[in-house]
Motif scaffolding. Structure first.
Motif, short mmCIF file in Angstrom:
data_model
loop_
_atom_site.label_atom_id
_atom_site.label_comp_id
_atom_site.label_asym_id
_atom_site.label_seq_id
_atom_site.Cartn_x
_atom_site.Cartn_y
_atom_site.Cartn_z
N ALA A 116 88.16 -74.87 6.50
CA ALA A 116 87.25 -75.10 5.21
C ALA A 116 88.05 -76.29 4.62
O ALA A 116 88.11 -76.84 4.02
CB ALA A 116 87.90 -73.99 4.31
N ARG A 117 89.77 -75.61 4.07
CA ARG A 117 90.48 -76.35 3.68
C ARG A 117 91.14 -77.80 4.27
O ARG A 117 91.34 -78.85 3.85
CB ARG A 117 92.23 -75.89 3.84
CG ARG A 117 92.62 -74.55 2.77
CD ARG A 117 93.74 -74.18 2.50
NE ARG A 117 94.08 -75.22 1.25
CZ ARG A 117 95.33 -74.91 0.46
NH1 ARG A 117 96.09 -73.94 0.86
NH2 ARG A 117 95.47 -75.76 -0.12
N HIS A 118 91.50 -77.79 5.47
CA HIS A 118 91.23 -79.03 6.13
C HIS A 118 89.63 -80.15 6.73
O HIS A 118 90.07 -80.98 6.19
CB HIS A 118 91.47 -79.47 8.33
CG HIS A 118 91.10 -80.18 8.55
ND1 HIS A 118 90.61 -80.57 8.99
CD2 HIS A 118 92.09 -80.56 9.03
CE1 HIS A 118 90.12 -81.85 9.57
NE2 HIS A 118 91.95 -81.90 9.66
N PHE A 119 88.35 -79.68 5.71
CA PHE A 119 87.00 -80.14 6.18
C PHE A 119 87.01 -80.40 4.67
O PHE A 119 86.63 -81.56 5.21
CB PHE A 119 86.49 -79.50 6.88
CG PHE A 119 85.10 -79.55 6.82
CD1 PHE A 119 84.68 -80.75 7.49
CD2 PHE A 119 84.38 -79.46 5.49
CE1 PHE A 119 83.19 -81.46 7.46
CE2 PHE A 119 82.28 -79.56 5.60
CZ PHE A 119 82.09 -81.19 6.25
N LEU A 120 87.34 -79.37 3.84
CA LEU A 120 86.71 -80.42 2.19
C LEU A 120 88.22 -81.09 2.20
O LEU A 120 87.70 -82.12 0.78
CB LEU A 120 86.46 -79.22 1.38
CG LEU A 120 86.59 -77.42 1.31
CD1 LEU A 120 86.55 -76.74 0.81
CD2 LEU A 120 84.50 -78.45 0.94
N ALA A 121 89.26 -81.27 2.61
CA ALA A 121 90.30 -82.41 1.95
C ALA A 121 89.75 -84.09 3.51
O ALA A 121 89.95 -84.60 2.33
CB ALA A 121 91.36 -82.41 3.04
N ARG A 122 88.73 -83.37 3.65
CA ARG A 122 88.62 -85.06 4.21
C ARG A 122 87.25 -85.52 4.16
O ARG A 122 86.59 -86.79 3.97
CB ARG A 122 88.27 -85.32 6.04
CG ARG A 122 88.05 -84.23 6.65
CD ARG A 122 88.36 -84.35 8.16
NE ARG A 122 87.70 -83.26 8.98
CZ ARG A 122 86.04 -83.87 9.02
NH1 ARG A 122 85.19 -84.64 9.35
NH2 ARG A 122 85.66 -82.74 10.54
N SER A 123 86.47 -84.33 3.55
CA SER A 123 85.30 -84.55 3.13
C SER A 123 84.46 -84.19 2.07
O SER A 123 83.29 -85.32 1.56
CB SER A 123 83.94 -83.70 4.46
OG SER A 123 84.50 -83.22 5.33
N LEU A 124 85.42 -84.15 0.50
CA LEU A 124 84.42 -83.35 -0.11
C LEU A 124 85.03 -84.84 -1.52
O LEU A 124 86.28 -85.39 -0.70
CB LEU A 124 85.39 -82.60 -1.09
CG LEU A 124 84.66 -82.00 -2.83
CD1 LEU A 124 84.75 -80.54 -2.23
CD2 LEU A 124 85.84 -82.58 -3.11
N VAL A 125 84.30 -84.97 -1.57
CA VAL A 125 83.96 -86.23 -3.11
C VAL A 125 84.36 -85.66 -4.17
O VAL A 125 83.48 -85.12 -5.02
CB VAL A 125 83.09 -87.64 -3.20
CG1 VAL A 125 83.29 -89.16 -3.91
CG2 VAL A 125 83.12 -87.64 -1.23
N PHE A 126 85.72 -86.14 -5.18
CA PHE A 126 86.16 -85.74 -6.69
C PHE A 126 85.84 -86.86 -7.49
O PHE A 126 86.55 -87.85 -7.19
CB PHE A 126 86.69 -84.86 -6.57
CG PHE A 126 86.87 -84.27 -7.43
CD1 PHE A 126 86.36 -83.24 -8.16
CD2 PHE A 126 88.10 -85.14 -8.74
CE1 PHE A 126 86.74 -83.07 -9.51
CE2 PHE A 126 88.48 -84.21 -9.89
CZ PHE A 126 87.53 -83.14 -10.61
N SER A 127 84.64 -86.76 -8.54
CA SER A 127 85.29 -88.43 -9.36
C SER A 127 85.50 -87.34 -10.88
O SER A 127 84.68 -86.79 -11.21
CB SER A 127 84.30 -89.24 -9.10
OG SER A 127 84.07 -89.86 -10.60
N ALA A 128 87.00 -87.00 -10.91
CA ALA A 128 87.81 -86.72 -12.38
C ALA A 128 86.49 -87.10 -13.85
O ALA A 128 85.76 -87.08 -14.93
CB ALA A 128 88.30 -86.64 -12.60
N SER A 129 86.56 -88.87 -13.39
CA SER A 129 85.96 -89.51 -14.96
C SER A 129 84.53 -89.69 -15.25
O SER A 129 84.32 -89.61 -16.08
CB SER A 129 86.54 -91.32 -14.15
OG SER A 129 85.65 -90.94 -12.70
#
Length: 536
Positions: free
Chosen positions: A449-462
């Motif tokens: 889960a951690r490996h996959f989310l590290a390369r796949s999840l897109v996060f935009s704080a702004s």
């Protein structure tokens, strides 16, 4: 052997050395003496290559007379180069110090950073480019098979396929005869070491021309030549009646089939045969051989670990350079014969934890094998056909790939939804492929889960926006979660910096805009760099 110069498949220029002399029978053949060096430019995939000698003469010749000139020769499809591909494969694994089964994973350190955590288990990514996927000929064969499948589904009471007949017999407790007491390993060696080496021909019989076949007489010759190295009781030669019985047993076990009359189980030297593995129709994936019925049920849990290990090592060996060579390799054929063993799996003999691991490993290995045997699906329709019409026979019933996936995902709960991250479909849209065991399940599930989310999840704080991979959308829908619940489930598997950002934004009373990334059909195979070679 009459062949045109431009037939076969062009290959990268290779130099080979003749280990024995060869005198051709046809004007298109290349004759040479022992020790001659030959530049190879084409191969036909059936044990012959086209090459040129230093004097300029060129033609076709059998690869069994040559070896590659580099130091560590490894057999290619249909070739003998001093040591077989399987021998080199096992030797390489031993030199790397691999273990027989999944590694023990150390206890997780909650204070460990995500970077350090992921570095504990390095990964290797095999992104397959379009130009090295299976050839256009294979793609066309699979497309034709899909059309036949759709047409068959529209017909009621359509004729059963050969493998379906075998499955019906197995359900009724039928088992192949075994007069000589052969083991499954001996049958596998006969298939990989002898049958794969038989040159394939094109032959006409009863007004029909058959491609890539061999005669029963040719089979007998090869069994007589190679059998003594595999069957100890045949060291001094094989009686004719016994080699004929063995050939008949290979038909009975569905290792080979009569090309002109697939339903016939009798053997005659004049018949034309093909390896069952050559079939490109969606059907049973574990019927390249029908296993003898054992005295005790096969331990599906242990076998599932071995199956994933075998296929991962084969794919790491050939990819990302040559998908076609992987497809035709001895390793993949050996895997398909090993996969047959789950015909004798009884789920009742497994504990709950073992059953969960069995289905996870089986799903992951079936996906990889279906990609190799056919072609990776490029659309939702192709994926649905593969999932619904590729089966395995086990536990006295048939399971489609979709059924196997359902067996895993029905174990997911709102309290423990992360089992979704244990499954890989060989694309960028799902996690990497791991070896699971009862001992490493929780740790490996967390790592996946951690490996996959590290390369796949897109996060935009702004923009207060999170784009989740498509698998998270499925988890959300299947478990009937609120979108806000996704953040609570996923956040613990993100890096500490990312968790801190999410916490700060949440404390400000801001809500995140939740989106889901599109599904990607691009083949991408990611494995642990140090995955073990599980024993056959």
């Amino acid at each position: 052997m009459a062949k045109q110069e431009d037939s076969g498949q062009a290959c990268e220029l290779q130099q080979v050395r003749a280990i024995s002399a060869f005198k051709g029978d046809d004007v298109t053949d290349l004759s040479f003496a022992e020790g001659d060096l030959i530049d190879v430019t084409r191969k036909d995939g059936a044990g012959y290559a086209y090459g040129t000698l230093k004097d300029g003469s060129s033609g076709w010749f059998p690869l069994e007379h040559v070896e590659l000139t580099h130091d560590t020769a490894v057999a290619e499809v249909g070739a003998k180069t001093g040591e077989t591909a399987l021998d080199a494969f096992i030797k390489e694994a031993k030199e790397k110090g691999t273990t027989s089964g999944p590694r023990k994973i150390p206890a997780l350190n909650r204070k460990m950073t995500l970077v350090n955590f992921l570095n504990e288990r390095p990964m290797v990514e095999q992104l397959v480019e379009k130009n090295i996927l299976p050839s256009s000929e294979i793609t066309e064969q699979v497309a034709a098979a899909q059309k036949r499948l759709e047409k068959k589904n529209q017909k009621k009471g359509s004729k059963k396929e050969l493998t379906e007949t075998f499955v019906d017999n197995l359900i009724k407790d039928w088992t192949p005869s075994n007069a000589f007491g052969f083991t499954e390993d001996q049958i596998d060696r006969i298939a990989v070491e002898i049958l794969l080496e038989i040159p394939l021909i094109k032959q006409k019989q009863r007004f029909t021309t058959y491609e890539n076949v061999f005669t029963g007489a040719t089979l007998i010759q090869h069994l007589k030549a190679g059998g003594p190295a595999i069957i100890p009781s045949w060291q001094d030669g094989i009686p004719n009646e016994q080699v004929l019985a063995l050939a008949g047993n290979l038909v009975e076990k569905n290792v080979i089939f009569n090309a002109a009359s697939p339903g016939k189980t009798s053997f005659k030297t004049k018949h034309l045969f093909q390896l069952t593995r050559s079939l490109t129709d969606y059907s049973f994936l574990n019927m390249n051989k029908v296993c003898f019925k054992p005295q005790e049920p096969v331990n599906g849990y242990k076998e599932s670990i071995g199956l994933v290990g075998e296929l991962i090592e084969a794919m790491k060996k050939y990819l990302p350079d040559d998908f076609e060579a992987l497809r035709n390799s001895k390793e993949v054929y050996g895997f398909s014969l090993h996969l047959a063993c789950i015909q004798n799996v009884s789920l009742d003999s497994l504990s709950g934890d073992e059953k969960r691991i069995f289905f996870i490993n089986l799903y992951n290995s079936l996906i990889l094998y279906a990609h190799i045997k056919f072609t990776p699906p490029t659309s939702a329709m192709e994926k649905r056909l593969m999932y619904e019409h590729c089966y395995v026979y086990m536990n006295k019933k048939k399971y489609s790939i979709q059924d196997v996936e359902n067996e895993v995902l029905k174990l997911a709960t709102k309290e423990d939804p992360m089992i979704y991250f244990c499954l890989s479909d060989g694309t960028n849209s799902t996690p990497a492929t791991f070896l699971f065991s009862t001992e490493n399940y929780d740790a490996t599930k967390t790592f996946a889960a951690r490996h996959f989310l590290a390369r796949s999840l897109v996060f935009s704080a702004s923009n207060y926006e999170i784009q989740y991979p498509r698998i998270v959308q499925r988890l959300w829908k299947d478990l009937k979660l609120e979108k806000a619940d996704l953040l609570k489930i996923i956040t613990p598997y993100l890096s500490s910096d990312r968790r801190k950002e999410i916490e700060e934004i949440t404390e400000l009373g801001q809500e995140f805009d939740i989106k889901f990334l599109p599904y990607s059909y691009t083949p991408c195979y990611i494995f642990e760099e140090d995955s073990p070679l599980s024993p056959r």
